[in-house]
Enzyme design. Structure first.
Site, PDB file in Angstrom:
ATOM      1  CG  HIS A  17      -1.684  -1.014   1.380  1.00 26.38           C
ATOM      2  ND1 HIS A  17      -2.102  -1.756   2.491  1.00 26.38           N
ATOM      3  CD2 HIS A  17      -2.710  -1.336   0.507  1.00 26.38           C
ATOM      4  CE1 HIS A  17      -3.303  -2.682   2.335  1.00 26.38           C
ATOM      5  NE2 HIS A  17      -3.516  -2.363   0.932  1.00 26.38           N
ATOM      6  CE  LYS A  41     -11.086  -7.451   2.545  1.00 28.27           C
ATOM      7  NZ  LYS A  41      -9.993  -6.342   2.378  1.00 28.27           N
ATOM      8  NE  ARG A  91      -2.879  -7.012  -4.444  1.00 29.01           N
ATOM      9  CZ  ARG A  91      -3.656  -7.205  -3.245  1.00 29.01           C
ATOM     10  NH1 ARG A  91      -2.797  -7.621  -2.225  1.00 29.01           N
ATOM     11  NH2 ARG A  91      -4.783  -7.081  -3.475  1.00 29.01           N
ATOM     12  CB  SER A 130      -4.240  -6.480   4.614  1.00 31.75           C
ATOM     13  OG  SER A 130      -3.969  -5.132   4.505  1.00 31.75           O
TER      14      SER A 130
HETATM   15  P1  ADP Z   1      -9.863  -3.159  -0.302  1.00 36.58           P
HETATM   16  O1  ADP Z   1     -10.646  -3.946   0.771  1.00 36.58           O
HETATM   17  O2  ADP Z   1     -10.527  -1.770  -0.466  1.00 36.58           O
HETATM   18  O3  ADP Z   1      -9.437  -3.969  -1.336  1.00 36.58           O
HETATM   19  P2  ADP Z   1      -7.302  -2.860   0.842  1.00 36.58           P
HETATM   20  O4  ADP Z   1      -6.729  -2.394   1.877  1.00 36.58           O
HETATM   21  O5  ADP Z   1      -7.176  -4.612   0.789  1.00 36.58           O
HETATM   22  O6  ADP Z   1      -8.859  -2.565   0.611  1.00 36.58           O
HETATM   23  O7  ADP Z   1      -6.519  -2.384  -0.597  1.00 36.58           O
HETATM   24  C1  ADP Z   1      -6.536  -1.225  -1.408  1.00 36.58           C
HETATM   25  C2  ADP Z   1      -5.955  -1.130  -2.404  1.00 36.58           C
HETATM   26  O8  ADP Z   1      -4.616  -1.348  -2.552  1.00 36.58           O
HETATM   27  C3  ADP Z   1      -6.400  -2.059  -3.652  1.00 36.58           C
HETATM   28  O9  ADP Z   1      -6.522  -1.310  -4.773  1.00 36.58           O
HETATM   29  C4  ADP Z   1      -5.521  -3.117  -3.617  1.00 36.58           C
HETATM   30  O10 ADP Z   1      -5.639  -3.537  -4.801  1.00 36.58           O
HETATM   31  C5  ADP Z   1      -4.316  -2.239  -3.309  1.00 36.58           C
HETATM   32  N1  ADP Z   1      -3.225  -3.104  -2.678  1.00 36.58           N
HETATM   33  C6  ADP Z   1      -3.301  -3.925  -1.860  1.00 36.58           C
HETATM   34  N2  ADP Z   1      -2.195  -4.569  -1.720  1.00 36.58           N
HETATM   35  C7  ADP Z   1      -1.042  -4.071  -2.574  1.00 36.58           C
HETATM   36  C8  ADP Z   1       0.227  -4.274  -2.830  1.00 36.58           C
HETATM   37  N3  ADP Z   1       0.989  -5.129  -2.122  1.00 36.58           N
HETATM   38  N4  ADP Z   1       0.789  -3.397  -3.942  1.00 36.58           N
HETATM   39  C9  ADP Z   1      -0.075  -2.738  -4.580  1.00 36.58           C
HETATM   40  N5  ADP Z   1      -1.363  -2.628  -4.370  1.00 36.58           N
HETATM   41  C10 ADP Z   1      -2.019  -3.077  -3.156  1.00 36.58           C
END
Ligand code: ADP
Length: 168
Positions: A17, A41, A91, A130
């Site tokens: 992130h 979630k 990703r 996460s």
């Molecule tokens: P959500 O529940 O809205 O998907 P997340 O916190 O899981 O929220 O992710 C927020 C954003 O960050 C999403 O667009 C997700 O694809 C992106 N994301 C998550 N992990 C990574 C990563 N390792 N590298 C790049 N983008 C990521």
């Protein structure tokens, strides 16, 4: 001045992130990270407020990175903060499939006002999520490769608090 919104659940925020935040802050004048309550979630690791505080602490010295939290639609938060677009991170193809649908709906429900800009995950963090961080942590393995030290510290603090409650 071009502001963008980066919404997500960030439970917890990972280095993946953070690499998206860095890319966005290099491209745009201001990045607002929106920590959202994710209704899909149910069992979150950190509360919304805890996630907000952790991310605020990480970015406290960055002028062009702000953090907000909310429970409504990301597009409404984007409009409220006068953001031109939503940032999302990609990703893999499965992320792409999900994000393309989300981007289309977000455009429709905002009357074409909010577009989505997708940025690619840093190679190093292509498999970081996460949920993987929570899993590795629950196995008592080191999560330093995936999260900022502030996140790691807060995860241990929460674990210790939970263990104390169990003993009482
Ligand atoms: P959500 O529940 O809205 O998907 P997340 O916190 O899981 O929220 O992710 C927020 C954003 O960050 C999403 O667009 C997700 O694809 C992106 N994301 C998550 N992990 C990574 C990563 N390792 N590298 C790049 N983008 C990521």
């Amino acid at each position: 001045m071009t502001k963008v919104l980066y919404p997500g659940s960030f439970d917890p925020i990972t280095l993946g992130h953070m690499s998206i935040v860095k890319q966005a802050s290099d491209l745009f004048d201001e990045v607002i990270i929106a920590v959202l309550q994710n209704s899909n979630k149910k069992n979150s690791f950190f509360t919304l407020d805890e996630r907000l505080k952790i991310i605020e602490k990480i970015y406290q010295n960055y002028e062009n990175i702000k953090v907000v939290s909310g429970s409504g639609a990301a597009v409404d938060i984007a409009l409220l903060h006068e953001c031109k677009a939503i940032i999302r991170g990609l990703r893999s193809l499965s992320d792409f499939d999900y994000e393309i649908g989300l981007a289309s709906v977000n455009k429709q429900i905002s009357n074409n006002e909010i577009n989505t800009v997708c940025l690619f995950a840093d190679n190093k963090y292509q498999f970081t999520s996460s949920s993987i961080v929570r899993e590795v942590f629950s196995l008592n393995k080191d999560i330093s490769l995936y999260v900022n030290p502030i996140v790691k510290e807060e995860m241990y603090k929460l674990k210790n608090r939970k263990q104390k409650v169990k003993v009482i």
